[in-house]
Each structure stands twice: as structure tokens, then as C-alpha cells.
Design an enzyme around this catalytic site. Structure first.
Site, PDB file in Angstrom:
ATOM      1  N   PHE A  47       2.164   8.504  -1.321  1.00 24.19           N
ATOM      2  CA  PHE A  47       1.454   7.253  -1.079  1.00 24.19           C
ATOM      3  C   PHE A  47      -0.035   7.404  -1.296  1.00 24.19           C
ATOM      4  O   PHE A  47      -0.747   6.443  -1.263  1.00 24.19           O
ATOM      5  CB  PHE A  47       1.721   6.761   0.350  1.00 24.19           C
ATOM      6  CG  PHE A  47       3.187   6.610   0.659  1.00 24.19           C
ATOM      7  CD1 PHE A  47       4.059   6.123  -0.291  1.00 24.19           C
ATOM      8  CD2 PHE A  47       3.690   6.991   1.887  1.00 24.19           C
ATOM      9  CE1 PHE A  47       5.407   5.989  -0.023  1.00 24.19           C
ATOM     10  CE2 PHE A  47       5.041   6.842   2.182  1.00 24.19           C
ATOM     11  CZ  PHE A  47       5.898   6.354   1.225  1.00 24.19           C
TER      12      PHE A  47
ATOM     13  N   TRP B 247       0.829  -1.204   0.000  1.00 23.75           N
ATOM     14  CA  TRP B 247       0.000   0.000   0.000  1.00 23.75           C
ATOM     15  C   TRP B 247       0.866   1.258   0.000  1.00 23.75           C
ATOM     16  O   TRP B 247       0.508   2.270  -0.589  1.00 23.75           O
ATOM     17  CB  TRP B 247      -0.916  -0.019   1.219  1.00 23.75           C
ATOM     18  CG  TRP B 247      -1.759   1.224   1.373  1.00 23.75           C
ATOM     19  CD1 TRP B 247      -2.992   1.465   0.831  1.00 23.75           C
ATOM     20  CD2 TRP B 247      -1.441   2.408   2.130  1.00 23.75           C
ATOM     21  NE1 TRP B 247      -3.451   2.712   1.200  1.00 23.75           N
ATOM     22  CE2 TRP B 247      -2.513   3.310   1.997  1.00 23.75           C
ATOM     23  CE3 TRP B 247      -0.335   2.786   2.917  1.00 23.75           C
ATOM     24  CZ2 TRP B 247      -2.530   4.565   2.610  1.00 23.75           C
ATOM     25  CZ3 TRP B 247      -0.348   4.025   3.527  1.00 23.75           C
ATOM     26  CH2 TRP B 247      -1.431   4.893   3.372  1.00 23.75           C
ATOM     27  N   HIS B 248       2.030   1.175   0.661  1.00 24.04           N
ATOM     28  CA  HIS B 248       2.876   2.355   0.783  1.00 24.04           C
ATOM     29  C   HIS B 248       3.595   2.722  -0.511  1.00 24.04           C
ATOM     30  O   HIS B 248       3.988   3.881  -0.679  1.00 24.04           O
ATOM     31  CB  HIS B 248       3.912   2.137   1.892  1.00 24.04           C
ATOM     32  CG  HIS B 248       3.354   2.293   3.268  1.00 24.04           C
ATOM     33  ND1 HIS B 248       2.711   1.269   3.929  1.00 24.04           N
ATOM     34  CD2 HIS B 248       3.323   3.357   4.108  1.00 24.04           C
ATOM     35  CE1 HIS B 248       2.321   1.697   5.123  1.00 24.04           C
ATOM     36  NE2 HIS B 248       2.664   2.948   5.249  1.00 24.04           N
ATOM     37  N   GLY B 249       3.763   1.793  -1.407  1.00 21.05           N
ATOM     38  CA  GLY B 249       4.455   2.145  -2.639  1.00 21.05           C
ATOM     39  C   GLY B 249       4.639   0.968  -3.570  1.00 21.05           C
ATOM     40  O   GLY B 249       4.636  -0.188  -3.148  1.00 21.05           O
TER      41      GLY B 249
END
Length: 494
Positions: free
Chosen positions: A494, A324-326
Site C-alpha cells: 500500500f 488509498w489502500h489499493g
């Protein structure tokens, strides 16, 4: 537009003035909605269309999900919502990543495939507002709450500018009811909101950008090996930078909303005072960890289907949380390492203490619902502090993967931290830079430990007015003096 800019100061002053005019509540909400679109349009105006599409589709789909009696049609409506939201997220955030890995896999099996590299611009905050709208349609499908009656209220819920770009990730019951009746800040709320906004900007502008960012950038951009002192200083600097940057945004967002009379959920509770890794995820990015718990971990089965499945569900949740963060495998490695830490912690706890089955619905429980070593190392004891410090150091190891663009960089830095890689040249950092990181990080850890069981507003309420005024004035002066060094917030990507 960013909180740490003079443009935002003017923007917010205008919004605050309009919100306190003697006009109808509907007109005030329209003002806030227009302001939210202007706030977002400051990055890239065409991406407002994505916000409109997500808002309109999920508003009507959510209502239909709640009222539709036919189970098959409800499944179809949910699929439409999931495809619409996750489809946009996957295209804009993961399109290039998916194509790159597909090309690598194709070439590995002998297919000579070299497509043109896509030029996809990532909309600011798409991960945050996608999760915000997703929780609404999923809740409507499960009939956990009633549909939002007004498209205006739902639009404002999705786009409300304090939380729009980088959270906190807000759920409908937390914010929509606040739009249903007239709301302005009391005098105390206004003061508290301005204090939180000042503190958030201090954390971002002074602590993250001025005191720590340059050291972090030097170490993580170094092409060669370095000494353990330089390596650890860079990693510690980033551990402080990422906290001050992200918690600074959340604190500012909560403060801005409070100035307007709205309450946003807490997103950070001094995470570097966490006693164990479960406790860390109760304190770090709380709205994300609780979202992953409620909409991923529990639907996967949580801890209801035996220990083995619980371990698998924890790891899946943390891997997806990392992704989800990258769009990079280093983020997946970051999530995997946190999952591994949670595995070990749970295994050690299960071997020491036999406890009854705990429900998945413990408020603010982490993705793994059992507590950490709190029964063994309670409160602010010396043992608790040492375990919190040990937890912090292991979390610093995970930040190596989070910050590194490639595994080669991460592995080189880890070897340098362990003293296993001879330095490629003279020391990277000056003595002054090393001392600066040591002082800032030490003060951060001490502050986290001291504030572990309280909040800024509770503490400030106990201070004499003159002392609070002096501290507040110092924060403002330092922000103004440091403004030229400030950068965009890390979590905008993000």
C-alpha cells in the site's frame, strides 16, 4: 529490507552502534539518512530517485508557500506540490487501474479499445511517504507551522527508515523538532524499544504468519463454496492476521525509533476492543484516520454545514480511505461499508441523544467526530463487551472485501458465511486448524479487552523484572522457531 529478517538485525545493530559513537550530531543524522536510503534501496534502488524528487521539491515549495505573500502564487505552488505528489502516486499505484476501467467503459459504449497492458512496478510505501510530504506542504500553505530550516532534517523526516515503508504516517511537528538537537536513547528507552521490537516481531512472525496466514490463504483462495465454519474461520483468521501484521510493523517501527532516542506516534490502540465504529477508527491506523480527518474530512466541511453534508463528507472520506489502500474496487467497497456503518451509528445516536455541536478538532477523533455509544455502554461493562464483540463481527464482514481480489470471491465467501451456499466438496480446514484459529482469535480479543485502556509499556513497568524477563525470553524463542515461515508485511503493497 524487512524487520523480520536476520539482515535487518545486523543492519540495525550497526546503525545503533554508529548512533552511539562520540561524533557530531550532524554526522549522526547523515548516518541515519544514508541508512534510510540503504533500507529502502533493498527493495528497488532506482525508486530512491522518487524519494529524492519528492523530498527536494516539497522542501523548497514548502518554504516558498510559507514566505510567498502573493495569494495567486501560493495557490500555484500548492498545485505544483499536489500534482507532483499525487501525480506520482496515481501513476505508479493507480495507472493500471485507471486504464483498465477506461478500457471497460470504452468497450461498454461501443469503442473497441484494447491498449497494451502497462508494466508498472509499485514502489514500496509510496502511499505512506506521499501523505507524509503532502501534510508538510499543506501545513506550509495554511501556515500552521514554520518551514523546516535544514534540508538534511527534512530529508531525514521523509525517509527515516522505521516509518518510511508502512508508517506510522508522521507529521513534521511530531518528528522534525527531534532532529534539531542531539538525541540518543536512555537506558530505559533502549529497553522499552527492544521490548516493543520483540513484541512487534512476535505479532508478525508468530501470530500473523505462523498461526493464521495459512488458514486465511486456504479459504480466500478456494475456488468454490464452503461450509459456514470454514468460511468464518478463514475470515476470522484474516482479521487476526491483518491486525498482527500491520500493528506488528507499527510496534516494531516505534520500538526501533525509540532505541535511537526518537518518539513516533501511536498507531494502534487495541482496535478489536472498540465499542462502536467511531471508536474503531480512533484505535485502528490512528495516523491515517487523523490524516484523513484533518486533510480531507474537515476541508470538505466536516460537520459544520449540517447533518446531510456531514453524512456525505463521512462517506467521501471513507471511500477515499478505501481507495488509498489499493487500486481495486473491492477496497472502495470496504471503505463504503465502513462509511455505511458510521452512518447508521450516527443516525442511531442522533435519534437517542441530543448533544451540542462538537468541533472538528477533537484530538484523535475519527473521521466522524461524534462519539459512538460510549455514553450508553460505558467502560468495560458487560454491555460494552457485547457491543465490542458485535462491532468486531461486523468489521470482519468488511475484511471479506479487503482480502478478496474480486467481488465474485467476496460474494461467494459472504454467502458461505451465511450458510446460503452449499459446500462444493469436503471441509477445507482440519479440526486442528479450526481450533488454532479459535484459540488465537479468542486470546487476541481477550487481550484487546484487557488492555483497552492502557499500553504495553505501562503494563510491563508494573511486572516484576523476573516475570518480564521470562515473557520476553519466550517471545524471542517463539520468533526464532517460527522465522522460516515469515513473509513480507501486508501493508508494503500500500
Amino acid at each position: 529490507m524487512v524487520f523480520n529478517s536476520y539482515t535487518f538485525v545486523i543492519f540495525f545493530a550497526i546503525i545503533l552502534g554508529l548512533h552511539n559513537l562520540p561524533i557530531s550530531w550532524k554526522a549522526k543524522k547523515i548516518n541515519l539518512l544514508i541508512a534510510s536510503y540503504l533500507f529502502y534501496a533493498a527493495w528497488n534502488p532506482p525508486f530512491i530517485l522518487l524519494l529524492w524528487l519528492s523530498t527536494v521539491v516539497d522542501f523548497f515549495v514548502g518554504r516558498a508557500l510559507y514566505t510567498q505573500p502573493n495569494k495567486s502564487k501560493r495557490h500555484l505552488l500548492l498545485i505544483i506540490s499536489l500534482i507532483g505528489n499525487l501525480g506520482m502516486l496515481c501513476f505508479f499505484k493507480y495507472g493500471g487501474f485507471i486504464l483498465e476501467n477506461f478500457v471497460t467503459l470504452s468497450n461498454a459504449i461501443g469503442l473497441n479499445y484494447h491498449p497494451a497492458k502497462p508494466n508498472i512496478i509499485l514502489p514500496a510505501g509510496i502511499s505512506f511517504y506521499t501523505f507524509t510530504t503532502l501534510c508538510y506542504t499543506i501545513d506550509m500553505y495554511k501556515k500552521k507551522s514554520k518551514p523546516v530550516k535544514s534540508l538534511l532534517d527534512f530529508s531525514l523526516f521523509v525517509t527515516f527508515f522505521p516509518h518510511l515503508v508502512a508508517g506510522p504516517i508522521v507529521r513534521p511537528p511530531q518528528l522534525v523538532p527531534q532532529f534539531e538537537t542531539p538525541r540518543t536513547a536512555t537506558g530505559q528507552q533502549l529497553l522499552n524499544g527492544l521490548l516493543l521490537l520483540t513484541l512487534g516481531l512476535f505479532m508478525k512472525v508468530v501470530c500473523a504468519d505462523t498461526l493464521l496466514a495459512s488458514t486465511s490463504d486456504i479459504v480466500f483462495s478456494s475456488p468454490g463454496n464452503m461450509g459456514p465454519l470454514d468460511a468464518w474461520a478463514g475470515v476470522l483468521a484474516f482479521s487476526g492476521q491483518i491486525f498482527f501484521d500491520f500493528a506488528g510493523y507499527s510496534t516494531s517501527a516505534i520500538g526501533v525509533a525509540l532505541c535511537l532516542g526518537f518518539i513516533l506516534p501511536q498507531n494502534f490502540l487495541y482496535p478489536y476492543a472498540a465499542i462502536g465504529f467511531s471508536d474503531f477508527w480512533r484505535r485502528w491506523h490512528i495516523t491515517l484516520s487523523s490524516w484523513l480527518r484533518d486533510y480531507l474530512y474537515i476541508p470538505l466541511g466536516g460537520n459544520r454545514e449540517g447533518k446531510f453534508r456531514a453524512y456525505i463528507n463521512v462517506m467521501i472520506t471513507m471511500l477515499i480511505g478505501g481507495l488509498w489502500h489499493g487500486a481495486n474496487w473491492t477496497f472502495v467497497a470496504w471503505g463504503c461499508l465502513h462509511g455505511f456503518y458510521l452512518w447508521i451509528e450516527k443516525a442511531l445516536k442522533d435519534s437517542r441523544i441530543k448533544k451540542p455541536h462538537l468541533p472538528d478538532s477533537i484530538p484523535l477523533a475519527p473521521v466522524i467526530v461524534t462519539a459512538s455509544f460510549a455514553p450508553v455502554l460505558p467502560g468495560k461493562s458487560t454491555g460494552g463487551f457485547l457491543y465490542a464483540l458485535f462491532t468486531f463481527l461486523l468489521i470482519c464482514v468488511t475484511w471479506v472485501f479487503f482480502r478478496s481480489a474480486t467481488f465474485a470471491i467476496a460474494w461467494r465467501l459472504l454467502k458461505s458465511m451465511a450458510g446460503q451456499a452449499p459446500p462444493a466438496g469436503p471441509p477445507l480446514l482440519t479440526t486442528a486448524a479450526l481450533l488454532q484459529v479459535a484459540i488465537v482469535v479468542s486470546l487476541m480479543l481477550a487481550f484487546h479487552w484487557f488492555m483497552r485502556d492502557t499500553t504495553v509499556l505501562k503494563t510491563s513497568a508494573k511486572l516484576p523484572w523476573w516475570l518480564l524477563g521470562i515473557v520476553w525470553a519466550l517471545l524471542l524463542i517463539l520468533i526464532i522457531l517460527s522465522q522460516g515461515t515469515s513473509k513480507s508485511f501486508i501493508y508494503f503493497q500500500f
